[in-house]
Design a protein around this motif. Structure first.
Motif, mmCIF file in Angstrom:
data_model
loop_
_atom_site.group_PDB
_atom_site.id
_atom_site.type_symbol
_atom_site.label_atom_id
_atom_site.label_comp_id
_atom_site.label_asym_id
_atom_site.label_seq_id
_atom_site.Cartn_x
_atom_site.Cartn_y
_atom_site.Cartn_z
ATOM 1 N N THR A 31 0.729 -1.165 0.125
ATOM 2 C CA THR A 31 -0.031 0.050 0.411
ATOM 3 C C THR A 31 0.929 1.145 -0.057
ATOM 4 O O THR A 31 2.098 1.115 -0.136
ATOM 5 C CB THR A 31 -0.961 -0.088 1.113
ATOM 6 O OG1 THR A 31 -1.981 1.135 1.073
ATOM 7 C CG2 THR A 31 -0.209 0.168 2.463
ATOM 8 N N ARG A 221 -16.497 -1.754 -0.784
ATOM 9 C CA ARG A 221 -17.135 -1.014 -1.439
ATOM 10 C C ARG A 221 -18.643 -0.940 -1.240
ATOM 11 O O ARG A 221 -19.639 0.014 -1.154
ATOM 12 C CB ARG A 221 -16.852 -1.274 -2.926
ATOM 13 C CG ARG A 221 -16.793 -0.038 -4.040
ATOM 14 C CD ARG A 221 -16.603 -0.644 -5.508
ATOM 15 N NE ARG A 221 -15.203 -1.320 -5.395
ATOM 16 C CZ ARG A 221 -14.719 -1.778 -6.384
ATOM 17 N NH1 ARG A 221 -15.122 -1.625 -7.656
ATOM 18 N NH2 ARG A 221 -13.466 -2.244 -6.724
ATOM 19 N N ASN A 258 -14.110 7.030 7.203
ATOM 20 C CA ASN A 258 -13.453 7.477 5.769
ATOM 21 C C ASN A 258 -13.888 8.847 5.383
ATOM 22 O O ASN A 258 -15.087 9.166 5.588
ATOM 23 C CB ASN A 258 -14.256 6.145 4.755
ATOM 24 C CG ASN A 258 -13.459 6.587 3.468
ATOM 25 O OD1 ASN A 258 -12.971 7.744 3.171
ATOM 26 N ND2 ASN A 258 -12.974 5.484 2.770
HETATM 27 O O1 UT7 Z 1 -17.364 1.272 10.020
HETATM 28 C C1 UT7 Z 1 -17.697 0.848 8.916
HETATM 29 C C2 UT7 Z 1 -16.777 -0.085 8.690
HETATM 30 N N1 UT7 Z 1 -16.113 0.059 7.217
HETATM 31 C C3 UT7 Z 1 -16.194 1.059 6.404
HETATM 32 O O2 UT7 Z 1 -16.779 2.105 6.547
HETATM 33 C C4 UT7 Z 1 -15.395 0.946 5.210
HETATM 34 C C5 UT7 Z 1 -15.995 1.326 3.972
HETATM 35 N N2 UT7 Z 1 -15.331 1.147 2.778
HETATM 36 C C6 UT7 Z 1 -14.216 2.018 2.634
HETATM 37 O O3 UT7 Z 1 -13.985 2.897 3.277
HETATM 38 C C7 UT7 Z 1 -13.628 1.833 1.041
HETATM 39 O O4 UT7 Z 1 -14.337 1.105 0.411
HETATM 40 C C8 UT7 Z 1 -12.146 1.332 1.198
HETATM 41 C C9 UT7 Z 1 -11.236 2.430 1.800
HETATM 42 C C10 UT7 Z 1 -12.058 0.067 2.068
HETATM 43 C C11 UT7 Z 1 -11.679 1.075 -0.075
HETATM 44 O O5 UT7 Z 1 -11.689 2.055 -0.925
HETATM 45 P P1 UT7 Z 1 -12.516 1.872 -2.484
HETATM 46 O O6 UT7 Z 1 -12.180 3.124 -2.989
HETATM 47 O O7 UT7 Z 1 -13.819 1.397 -2.383
HETATM 48 O O8 UT7 Z 1 -11.326 1.048 -3.185
HETATM 49 P P2 UT7 Z 1 -11.816 -0.471 -3.557
HETATM 50 O O9 UT7 Z 1 -11.929 -1.472 -2.768
HETATM 51 O O10 UT7 Z 1 -12.783 -0.136 -4.764
HETATM 52 O O11 UT7 Z 1 -10.139 -0.768 -4.463
HETATM 53 C C12 UT7 Z 1 -9.801 0.048 -5.426
HETATM 54 C C13 UT7 Z 1 -8.607 -0.480 -5.899
HETATM 55 C C14 UT7 Z 1 -8.264 -2.041 -6.064
HETATM 56 O O12 UT7 Z 1 -7.571 -2.585 -7.293
HETATM 57 P P3 UT7 Z 1 -7.946 -2.685 -8.691
HETATM 58 O O13 UT7 Z 1 -9.046 -3.857 -8.375
HETATM 59 O O14 UT7 Z 1 -8.716 -1.334 -9.055
HETATM 60 O O15 UT7 Z 1 -6.520 -3.066 -9.292
HETATM 61 C C15 UT7 Z 1 -8.075 -2.770 -4.645
HETATM 62 O O16 UT7 Z 1 -7.099 -3.672 -4.900
HETATM 63 O O17 UT7 Z 1 -7.513 -0.225 -4.780
HETATM 64 C C16 UT7 Z 1 -6.783 -1.435 -4.416
HETATM 65 N N3 UT7 Z 1 -6.445 -1.360 -2.978
HETATM 66 C C17 UT7 Z 1 -5.531 -0.907 -2.430
HETATM 67 N N4 UT7 Z 1 -4.488 -0.263 -2.919
HETATM 68 C C18 UT7 Z 1 -3.416 0.188 -2.116
HETATM 69 C C19 UT7 Z 1 -7.363 -1.766 -1.695
HETATM 70 N N5 UT7 Z 1 -6.918 -1.357 -0.739
HETATM 71 C C20 UT7 Z 1 -5.705 -0.766 -0.946
HETATM 72 C C21 UT7 Z 1 -4.658 -0.487 -0.135
HETATM 73 N N6 UT7 Z 1 -3.760 0.176 -0.896
HETATM 74 N N7 UT7 Z 1 -4.662 -0.513 0.915
#
Ligand code: UT7
Length: 328
Positions: A31, A221, A258
């Protein structure tokens, strides 16, 4: 508008000293600081050391809240603890806190509602005061989220931190206090944010631990989308019950999960960003600790004045959500 039953006489919070920055996480996870800041707004989070306990945080937050409320611990007749990470499975976290604070025989129990745990605690406390069952309630919320996070999973390990808070609730005597609450849950969506094993269906075993099924799993997501919708709805419902509108809100303190979720929720709730408390950059998502940590910071920074209309809103595993509207 009905007269409030219960008033929040004082709030306190506590977080561990040990800080984990995004740069620290870059060393063990695939990350980057840039990704974490852009997608979440988080820059650092706190973690309890191995020789520290969540009970330490609850006790510190409680003492802080009692002092600010001007209420002696011996007057507390009920202790409610919103947590999904009790120090041990039995007794409740609330009983451990009671023992730490000096004992006594106040009623003590936990409310398990994940991130909105503190708002559920406040709502139960309000009801107990309204019914006459209690007069001075210590309502706690907090989690040692690191204890349930897979430190090798970049989807979750970047998001969370440890923290806790407390409120002292007393019978309301004027128009200040809890004006309305709105709680909800949707258990059919539990598989989007859950811990597969370690409960009574499948108690901890070497196999459970080897497969990391005692740790948190999250479909980020999907959680994001439902969180914004449900928190905005809860805000509107609480305001509607009190006969108030979004324009009447002086401060919105949303769950600090977030920055993008916070901004989207504020937008859908109709509250401008300058009236929104944000400290997710320093603590990450501390689950049930997040709102009291932000609320206490707002108070210490002078952003909370008596008479202000304050809206608290949260969302978490269950799914669960809740909003609590307060005249401060
Ligand atoms: O209290 C309630 C509990 N939880 C929450 O509120 C969490 C709610 N969700 C979120 O905050 C967001 O969905 C996250 C921060 C967890 C993820 O953000 P996102 O913008 O929804 O990203 P995503 O899961 O759609 O992933 C986008 C890309 C993916 O790669 P590809 O498939 O586009 O190539 C992930 O593999 O980012 C990648 N990715 C990361 N990259 C670098 C996912 N986690 C990471 C990371 N570092 N830590």
């Amino acid at each position: 508008m009905r007269k409030p039953f219960a008033r929040i006489a004082g709030v306190g919070s506590a977080a561990p000293d040990f800080v984990i920055t995004n740069a620290d996480l870059e060393k063990t996870l695939e990350t980057s600081d840039q990704w974490i800041v852009e997608r979440t707004g988080i820059r650092e989070r706190r973690k309890l050391r191995d020789d520290e306990s969540q009970t330490d945080l609850f006790a510190a937050a409680s003492r802080d809240a009692l002092t600010r409320a001007g209420v002696g611990y011996s007057s507390v007749d009920t202790i409610i603890c919103g947590t999904c990470t009790p120090a041990r499975r039995l007794p409740s976290a609330a009983c451990d806190v009671q023992a730490r604070l000096g004992g006594g025989t106040a009623a003590a129990f936990d409310v398990v509602a994940a991130c909105p745990g503190w708002l559920y605690s406040l709502t139960v406390a309000e009801g107990m005061i309204a019914s006459g069952a209690s007069r001075h309630v210590l309502a706690l919320g907090g989690d040692r989220v690191w204890s349930i996070v897979d430190q090798g999973d970049r989807n979750t390990a970047i998001l969370f931190g440890d923290g806790a808070g407390a409120a002292v609730l007393v019978p309301a005597t004027d128009d200040r206090g809890i004006l309305a609450t709105s709680l909800g849950a949707e258990g059919t969506l539990s598989d989007l944010l859950y811990i597969p094993a370690g409960g009574s269906d499948e108690p901890p075993s070497t196999q459970v631990v080897a497969e990391k099924r005692h740790l948190l799993r999250m479909a980020g997501r999907e959680v994001f989308k439902v969180a914004v919708r449900r928190m905005a709805q809860a805000c509107h419902q609480a305001l509607g019950k009190a006969g108030l509108r979004a324009e009447d809100v002086d401060l919105l303190v949303p769950h600090q999960a977030n920055l993008r979720i916070i901004n989207a929720t504020a937008g859908e709730a109709g509250v401008p960003l300058e009236k929104v408390m944000v400290n997710v950059q320093h603590y990450g998502n501390t689950s049930a600790g997040s709102i009291p940590l932000a609320l206490v910071q707002a108070e210490r920074e002078g952003r909370l004045q008596p008479g202000m209309v304050v809206l608290l809103v949260s969302f978490g595993a269950g799914f669960t959500w809740g909003a609590v509207l307060v005249r401060w």
